[in-house]
Design a protein around this motif. Structure first.
Motif, PDB file in Angstrom:
ATOM      1  N   GLN A  58      12.312 -20.202   4.600  1.00 48.99           N
ATOM      2  CA  GLN A  58      11.681 -19.806   5.862  1.00 48.99           C
ATOM      3  C   GLN A  58      12.141 -18.437   6.357  1.00 48.99           C
ATOM      4  OE1 GLN A  58       9.229 -21.919   7.160  1.00 48.99           O
ATOM      5  NE2 GLN A  58       9.628 -23.017   5.276  1.00 48.99           N
ATOM      6  N   LYS A  59      12.659 -17.615   5.459  1.00 45.97           N
ATOM      7  CA  LYS A  59      13.082 -16.258   5.826  1.00 45.97           C
ATOM      8  C   LYS A  59      11.932 -15.314   5.456  1.00 45.97           C
ATOM      9  CE  LYS A  59      18.030 -17.171   5.316  1.00 45.97           C
ATOM     10  NZ  LYS A  59      19.300 -16.792   4.648  1.00 45.97           N
ATOM     11  N   ARG A  60      10.927 -15.310   6.300  1.00 45.49           N
ATOM     12  CA  ARG A  60       9.667 -14.675   5.964  1.00 45.49           C
ATOM     13  C   ARG A  60       9.768 -13.155   5.849  1.00 45.49           C
ATOM     14  NH1 ARG A  60       8.609 -19.358   8.615  1.00 45.49           N
ATOM     15  NH2 ARG A  60       6.811 -20.573   7.921  1.00 45.49           N
ATOM     16  N   ASP A  61      10.529 -12.526   6.740  1.00 43.86           N
ATOM     17  CA  ASP A  61      10.660 -11.063   6.675  1.00 43.86           C
ATOM     18  C   ASP A  61      11.330 -10.636   5.376  1.00 43.86           C
ATOM     19  OD1 ASP A  61       9.419 -10.705   9.092  1.00 43.86           O
ATOM     20  OD2 ASP A  61      11.276 -10.643  10.243  1.00 43.86           O
ATOM     21  N   HIS A  62      12.378 -11.363   4.975  1.00 39.03           N
ATOM     22  CA  HIS A  62      13.059 -11.061   3.716  1.00 39.03           C
ATOM     23  C   HIS A  62      12.105 -11.258   2.529  1.00 39.03           C
ATOM     24  CE1 HIS A  62      16.548 -11.515   6.350  1.00 39.03           C
ATOM     25  NE2 HIS A  62      17.263 -10.911   5.430  1.00 39.03           N
ATOM     26  N   ALA A  63      11.331 -12.336   2.589  1.00 39.12           N
ATOM     27  CA  ALA A  63      10.380 -12.616   1.508  1.00 39.12           C
ATOM     28  C   ALA A  63       9.339 -11.504   1.408  1.00 39.12           C
ATOM     29  CB  ALA A  63       9.697 -13.959   1.746  1.00 39.12           C
ATOM     30  N   LEU A  64       8.826 -11.096   2.556  1.00 32.46           N
ATOM     31  CA  LEU A  64       7.817 -10.038   2.588  1.00 32.46           C
ATOM     32  C   LEU A  64       8.350  -8.761   1.934  1.00 32.46           C
ATOM     33  CD1 LEU A  64       4.929  -9.887   4.059  1.00 32.46           C
ATOM     34  CD2 LEU A  64       6.112  -8.475   5.725  1.00 32.46           C
ATOM     35  N   ASN A  65       9.575  -8.388   2.286  1.00 31.17           N
ATOM     36  CA  ASN A  65      10.173  -7.162   1.729  1.00 31.17           C
ATOM     37  C   ASN A  65      10.414  -7.286   0.227  1.00 31.17           C
ATOM     38  OD1 ASN A  65      10.193  -5.913   4.230  1.00 31.17           O
ATOM     39  ND2 ASN A  65      12.219  -6.676   4.752  1.00 31.17           N
ATOM     40  N   ALA A  66      10.840  -8.472  -0.224  1.00 31.20           N
ATOM     41  CA  ALA A  66      11.107  -8.677  -1.645  1.00 31.20           C
ATOM     42  C   ALA A  66       9.816  -8.575  -2.464  1.00 31.20           C
ATOM     43  CB  ALA A  66      11.777 -10.030  -1.870  1.00 31.20           C
ATOM     44  N   PHE A  67       8.735  -9.191  -1.980  1.00 33.78           N
ATOM     45  CA  PHE A  67       7.460  -9.122  -2.700  1.00 33.78           C
ATOM     46  C   PHE A  67       6.918  -7.691  -2.723  1.00 33.78           C
ATOM     47  CE2 PHE A  67       6.958 -13.796  -1.678  1.00 33.78           C
ATOM     48  CZ  PHE A  67       7.068 -14.200  -3.004  1.00 33.78           C
ATOM     49  N   LYS A  68       7.034  -7.006  -1.612  1.00 35.63           N
ATOM     50  CA  LYS A  68       6.556  -5.614  -1.573  1.00 35.63           C
ATOM     51  C   LYS A  68       7.323  -4.744  -2.565  1.00 35.63           C
ATOM     52  CE  LYS A  68       4.743  -5.313   3.150  1.00 35.63           C
ATOM     53  NZ  LYS A  68       4.929  -4.714   4.497  1.00 35.63           N
ATOM     54  N   ALA A  69       8.643  -4.939  -2.636  1.00 34.24           N
ATOM     55  CA  ALA A  69       9.464  -4.156  -3.560  1.00 34.24           C
ATOM     56  C   ALA A  69       9.102  -4.463  -5.008  1.00 34.24           C
ATOM     57  CB  ALA A  69      10.949  -4.433  -3.300  1.00 34.24           C
ATOM     58  N   SER A  70       8.885  -5.743  -5.295  1.00 35.61           N
ATOM     59  CA  SER A  70       8.531  -6.148  -6.651  1.00 35.61           C
ATOM     60  C   SER A  70       7.175  -5.580  -7.065  1.00 35.61           C
ATOM     61  CB  SER A  70       8.516  -7.674  -6.746  1.00 35.61           C
ATOM     62  OG  SER A  70       8.148  -8.094  -8.037  1.00 35.61           O
ATOM     63  N   LEU A  71       6.204  -5.657  -6.150  1.00 33.74           N
ATOM     64  CA  LEU A  71       4.854  -5.181  -6.461  1.00 33.74           C
ATOM     65  C   LEU A  71       4.785  -3.666  -6.543  1.00 33.74           C
ATOM     66  CD1 LEU A  71       2.933  -7.721  -4.233  1.00 33.74           C
ATOM     67  CD2 LEU A  71       2.651  -7.478  -6.707  1.00 33.74           C
ATOM     68  N   LEU A  72       5.695  -2.995  -5.883  1.00 34.81           N
ATOM     69  CA  LEU A  72       5.747  -1.544  -5.984  1.00 34.81           C
ATOM     70  C   LEU A  72       6.131  -1.114  -7.402  1.00 34.81           C
ATOM     71  CD1 LEU A  72       5.374   0.909  -4.097  1.00 34.81           C
ATOM     72  CD2 LEU A  72       7.857   0.895  -3.752  1.00 34.81           C
ATOM     73  N   ILE A  73       6.974  -1.938  -8.028  1.00 28.85           N
ATOM     74  CA  ILE A  73       7.423  -1.638  -9.391  1.00 28.85           C
ATOM     75  C   ILE A  73       6.407  -2.133 -10.420  1.00 28.85           C
ATOM     76  CG2 ILE A  73       9.270  -2.047 -11.077  1.00 28.85           C
ATOM     77  CD1 ILE A  73      11.078  -2.571  -8.527  1.00 28.85           C
ATOM     78  N   GLN A  74       5.905  -3.353 -10.211  1.00 29.67           N
ATOM     79  CA  GLN A  74       4.924  -3.951 -11.128  1.00 29.67           C
ATOM     80  C   GLN A  74       3.780  -4.548 -10.301  1.00 29.67           C
ATOM     81  OE1 GLN A  74       2.615  -4.614 -13.237  1.00 29.67           O
ATOM     82  NE2 GLN A  74       4.123  -4.647 -14.899  1.00 29.67           N
ATOM     83  N   PRO A  75       2.701  -3.781 -10.100  1.00 25.62           N
ATOM     84  CA  PRO A  75       1.607  -4.243  -9.231  1.00 25.62           C
ATOM     85  C   PRO A  75       0.777  -5.390  -9.801  1.00 25.62           C
ATOM     86  CG  PRO A  75       1.551  -1.843  -9.561  1.00 25.62           C
ATOM     87  CD  PRO A  75       2.475  -2.412 -10.590  1.00 25.62           C
ATOM     88  N   LYS A  76       0.843  -5.597 -11.112  1.00 28.58           N
ATOM     89  CA  LYS A  76      -0.028  -6.579 -11.748  1.00 28.58           C
ATOM     90  C   LYS A  76       0.606  -7.966 -11.780  1.00 28.58           C
ATOM     91  CE  LYS A  76      -3.134  -3.458 -12.681  1.00 28.58           C
ATOM     92  NZ  LYS A  76      -4.421  -3.448 -11.949  1.00 28.58           N
ATOM     93  N   GLN A  77       0.899  -8.503 -10.596  1.00 23.96           N
ATOM     94  CA  GLN A  77       1.487  -9.836 -10.480  1.00 23.96           C
ATOM     95  C   GLN A  77       0.604 -10.674  -9.554  1.00 23.96           C
ATOM     96  OE1 GLN A  77       5.911 -10.062  -9.879  1.00 23.96           O
ATOM     97  NE2 GLN A  77       5.646  -7.916  -9.325  1.00 23.96           N
TER      98      GLN A  77
END
Length: 329
Positions: A58-77
């Protein structure tokens, strides 16, 4: 440690963290991911796993930042895009979530969660045409999908096409749905009956839905509003109040009298906090009748403490409010 050994160690750590995640040991996943990222900050699989883990916690802000960082490196997920879209939906940022789901479907055209979420996001955004287009596209592939059929029913009701809604409801009930699928259909059937001015029949359908799933928010809320409309106030308020007992973890105010809200109302924690107010309190109408009736109930405790309340509302609501006994005399 050479490059090959580093890659092997990273893969082992990720495998171990993934196992812990699937076992539901989310707190144990975080330090493993953080350790890996301290050495390999651009390892996108670890960032995605971290996002999913934070979401479970339930740590939504942390999750949001982690997904954004991951997709910045590999957008095809596709999975990361869907998860990010769902987090954006929770914030009502539908234009951004729509972009996520659309890209997820470009990557994986068979990603059903992305399609379902896209239909719902367009519906929330008020774009009935696009919502209908994607729902029909999904049904062309899965003609018996109850979620998509239910969305088409909602779209038809929003468009005021009662004949189409009734036809689609007949189709959907013929599939003999159960569980939440049946509850959703009962709720929408009740909505159709209300639009046909068959209010008692609508209440019957909602009572069936509520009996099946008492914690289903739409069934409970719709039934409460129908009961209030029929002036069955004690039953209606009991069901309406129940939704404020649900702890969603979202930063939305649920009630100005609650002290455990994530965003408490600082200016009105209790009637006693108004002891310095000498002038009348002016209440201005809300945007919908549900909020209108709910928040007006606080007029009773306020006036019981000796305060004067002046209420500004649409004239069309005055007869209902006068009959409802919500406002003090």
């Amino acid at each position: 440690m050479n490059t090959t050994e580093q890659a092997h160690a990273l893969a082992q750590t990720l495998h171990h963290a993934s196992q812990l995640y699937h076992e539901g040991r989310y707190d144990a996943v975080i330090p493993l991911c953080e350790k890996s990222l301290s050495l390999h900050p651009e390892h996108w699989p670890t960032l995605s796993l971290l996002g999913h883990t934070y979401r479970q916690l339930q740590k939504r802000d942390h999750a949001l930042n982690a997904f954004k960082a991951s997709l910045l490196i590999q957008p095809k997920q596709a999975h990361a895009l869907i998860a990010l879209g769902e987090l954006l939906d929770e914030r009502r940022r539908y234009k951004q979530s729509i972009a996520c789901y659309t890209e997820a479907l470009n990557i994986d055209p068979d990603a059903l969660p992305a399609l379902l979420n896209l239909v719902a996001a367009y519906l929330e955004e008020g774009d009935l045409t696009m919502s209908q287009t994607w729902a029909l596209k999904g049904l062309s592939q899965q003609p018996h999908h109850l979620g998509l059929l239910n969305n088409l029913i909602v779209i038809a009701l929003e468009q005021g096409d009662l004949e189409a809604a009734e036809h689609q409801l007949t189709q959907a009930f013929a599939l003999k749905p159960d569980g939440e699928d049946r509850v959703n259909l009962l709720v929408n059937h009740a909505r159709l009956l209300s639009m046909q001015l068959k209010h008692e029949c609508a209440i019957e359908q909602l009572e069936k839905a509520y009996a099946m799933m008492p914690n289903h928010p739409s069934a409970r809320y719709a039934l409460s509003m129908r009961l209030l409309y029929k002036q069955r106030f004690s039953e209606g308020w009991r069901l309406y109040d129940a939704r404020f007992q649900q702890h969603t973890g979202l930063p939305y105010i649920r009630s100005p009298w609650r002290t455990d809200d994530l965003l408490p109302q600082p200016s009105l924690q209790s009637p006693q906090s108004l002891h310095t107010v000498e002038r009348p309190i002016l209440a201005i109408h809300e945007q919908g009748i549900g909020d209108e009736l709910f928040f007006l109930r606080f007029a009773v405790p306020l006036t019981s403490f000796g305060y004067t309340l002046e209420y500004l509302s649409s004239k069309t609501l005055h007869p209902l409010l006068e009959q409802s006994a919500v406002l003090p005399q």
